[in-house]
Design an enzyme around this catalytic site. Structure first.
Site, PDB file in Angstrom:
ATOM      1  N   LYS A  56       0.837  -1.184   0.000  1.00  0.00           N
ATOM      2  CA  LYS A  56       0.000   0.000   0.000  1.00  0.00           C
ATOM      3  C   LYS A  56       0.882   1.248   0.000  1.00  0.00           C
ATOM      4  O   LYS A  56       1.737   1.424   0.870  1.00  0.00           O
ATOM      5  CB  LYS A  56      -0.914   0.016   1.230  1.00  0.00           C
ATOM      6  CG  LYS A  56      -1.953  -1.100   1.240  1.00  0.00           C
ATOM      7  CD  LYS A  56      -2.986  -0.929   0.140  1.00  0.00           C
ATOM      8  CE  LYS A  56      -4.091  -1.967   0.223  1.00  0.00           C
ATOM      9  NZ  LYS A  56      -5.092  -1.810  -0.846  1.00  0.00           N
ATOM     10  N   ASP A 115      -0.175  -0.731  -4.680  1.00  0.00           N
ATOM     11  CA  ASP A 115      -1.573  -0.316  -4.718  1.00  0.00           C
ATOM     12  C   ASP A 115      -1.658   1.072  -4.116  1.00  0.00           C
ATOM     13  O   ASP A 115      -1.511   1.249  -2.906  1.00  0.00           O
ATOM     14  CB  ASP A 115      -2.450  -1.297  -3.946  1.00  0.00           C
ATOM     15  CG  ASP A 115      -3.932  -0.984  -4.096  1.00  0.00           C
ATOM     16  OD1 ASP A 115      -4.272  -0.001  -4.786  1.00  0.00           O
ATOM     17  OD2 ASP A 115      -4.763  -1.721  -3.535  1.00  0.00           O
ATOM     18  N   GLU A 125      -1.302  -0.497  -9.065  1.00  0.00           N
ATOM     19  CA  GLU A 125      -2.762  -0.550  -9.111  1.00  0.00           C
ATOM     20  C   GLU A 125      -3.378   0.786  -8.713  1.00  0.00           C
ATOM     21  O   GLU A 125      -2.964   1.402  -7.734  1.00  0.00           O
ATOM     22  CB  GLU A 125      -3.246  -1.657  -8.167  1.00  0.00           C
ATOM     23  CG  GLU A 125      -4.747  -1.878  -8.178  1.00  0.00           C
ATOM     24  CD  GLU A 125      -5.148  -3.054  -7.299  1.00  0.00           C
ATOM     25  OE1 GLU A 125      -6.334  -3.116  -6.922  1.00  0.00           O
ATOM     26  OE2 GLU A 125      -4.292  -3.908  -7.000  1.00  0.00           O
ATOM     27  N   ASP A 128      -8.709  -0.592 -10.545  1.00  0.00           N
ATOM     28  CA  ASP A 128      -9.540  -1.236  -9.524  1.00  0.00           C
ATOM     29  C   ASP A 128     -10.813  -0.419  -9.329  1.00  0.00           C
ATOM     30  O   ASP A 128     -11.856  -0.717  -9.890  1.00  0.00           O
ATOM     31  CB  ASP A 128      -8.759  -1.369  -8.220  1.00  0.00           C
ATOM     32  CG  ASP A 128      -9.561  -2.022  -7.098  1.00  0.00           C
ATOM     33  OD1 ASP A 128     -10.730  -2.393  -7.322  1.00  0.00           O
ATOM     34  OD2 ASP A 128      -9.032  -2.167  -5.979  1.00  0.00           O
ATOM     35  N   LYS A 143     -13.860  -7.292  -8.402  1.00  0.00           N
ATOM     36  CA  LYS A 143     -14.303  -7.581  -7.042  1.00  0.00           C
ATOM     37  C   LYS A 143     -15.817  -7.731  -7.026  1.00  0.00           C
ATOM     38  O   LYS A 143     -16.536  -6.941  -7.653  1.00  0.00           O
ATOM     39  CB  LYS A 143     -13.880  -6.456  -6.092  1.00  0.00           C
ATOM     40  CG  LYS A 143     -12.367  -6.295  -5.986  1.00  0.00           C
ATOM     41  CD  LYS A 143     -11.987  -5.139  -5.076  1.00  0.00           C
ATOM     42  CE  LYS A 143     -10.470  -5.004  -4.956  1.00  0.00           C
ATOM     43  NZ  LYS A 143     -10.068  -3.853  -4.119  1.00  0.00           N
TER      44      LYS A 143
END
Length: 358
Positions: free
Chosen positions: A162, A190, A218, A243, A267
């Site tokens: 992250k 991400d 991402e 995403d 997702k």
């Protein structure tokens, strides 16, 4: 044989380590479990989680949607009519994708239970052991480097880091994490929408120059900045994944048209369940866009459904399904489990869930 009841169970499960990203921090998963029961007393399970800053869903809102229009759409109907039921769920209410996903997955689970097969087999794949990445929560450089070393020692081969805070500190984080993880570990980034397009190009270019071996980055820019996403993709060599930008087939088609991303993270909570998610996978595969199957911070119920989708999805990436690994315990008995860095799908019918944890 009909669906007789749609039950809603609110659960709260603590994490063993705080979950921190560029947009939120949590130390507990608060989740809505949906249980759909047929006339023989068999149950199917699904899950929705509240993610205010991503899906906009709240637990009270999800509960109201499930108990109201979504339950009305399926109660009294034959659970064998799976496709038509899931289509009805998709049109029963506007938005509310997490609530829809919970009901859609519960319908799939019930269908698999009634047939006596695992959910993954209902979708087209035998249950198996699948490697997952593991996330390094956003934090101070030294803490993230230490966590990287611990995860590698535990057997994880892919780290999802992250970032998206201060750009300079992000670079320091990655240098320290690569040193701690060693050269053989796959590292993904991400940013959770944490950079501007120009910041993303500058940071990713610096990482490329430093030869840190980053597999992909991402969602480097805000979800609505499709121009910015395309700007980044056109100017860096590292693959870019979308995403929060991808919710529907229309979103994905636009990404393909603009060549805005190389990979999409699908997702269930964004797409609205297994049926619409499989549609996204089909669009991606037909368009030459790679697929990653991910999740929100869900428990073993939601992770089991997502893993069943991953089992039938062709992807060069390890699945992004470590969310339930962070929980101190599962809220249900049965279901998938973690064996070190691997996620094991239950071989029992459906998701293998037998009830709520005592």
């Amino acid at each position: 044989m009909t669906i007789t009841e749609v039950r809603v169970h609110q659960v709260s499960v603590p994490l063993h380590t705080p979950w921190v990203t560029a947009v939120r921090r949590t130390e507990v998963v608060e989740s809505l479990l949906v249980e759909i029961v047929d006339a023989d007393g068999r149950s199917g399970w699904g899950e929705g989680v509240a993610t205010w800053k991503i899906t906009g869903d709240s637990l009270p809102g999800m509960a109201a949607a499930v108990a109201g229009p979504l339950a009305e759409a399926v109660t009294g109907r034959d659970p064998a009519d799976l496709d038509d039921l899931c289509r009805a769920v998709g049109t029963a209410v506007v938005g509310n994708t997490a609530a829809k996903a919970a009901v859609d997955c519960a319908l799939h689970d019930l269908a698999a239970v009634r047939l006596g097969v695992p959910l993954s087999q209902l979708l087209g794949a035998a249950p198996r052991l699948m490697p997952t990445d593991v996330t390094l929560a956003l934090g101070p450089v030294a803490e993230m480097a230490e966590a990287a070393g611990q995860r590698v020692a535990e057997g994880f081969r892919v780290l999802k880091v992250k970032v998206g805070g201060d750009p300079v500190e992000d670079l320091h984080r990655l240098v320290a994490i690569r040193k701690a993880a060693g050269p053989g570990t796959v590292i993904r980034l991400d940013a959770n929408q944490g950079w501007t397009a120009r910041e993303a190009v500058r940071i990713v270019s610096q990482l490329e120059d430093a030869d840190l071996g980053i597999e992909l980055v991402e969602q480097p820019v805000p979800a609505g900045d499709l121009d910015g996403l395309a700007f980044v993709s056109a100017r860096v060599s590292t693959p870019v994944a979308a995403d929060e930008t991808v919710w529907s087939p229309a979103d994905l088609v636009e990404i393909v048209r603009r060549r805005a991303a190389d990979v999409v993270n699908i997702k269930l909570a964004k797409s609205g369940g297994l049926r619409p998610a499989r549609g996204l996978v089909a669009v991606a595969e037909a368009s030459g866009v790679q697929v990653m199957v991910g999740s929100m911070m869900e428990s073993h119920v939601g992770i089991g459904a997502a893993a069943s989708l991953a089992a039938v999805t062709r992807t060069p990436y390890a699945v992004d399904l470590d969310a339930a690994w962070w929980l101190k315990h599962s809220p249900v008995t049965g279901g998938p489990s973690y064996e070190g860095p691997d996620l094991r799908l239950a071989a029992a019918p459906g998701l293998g869930i037998t009830g709520l944890r005592p």
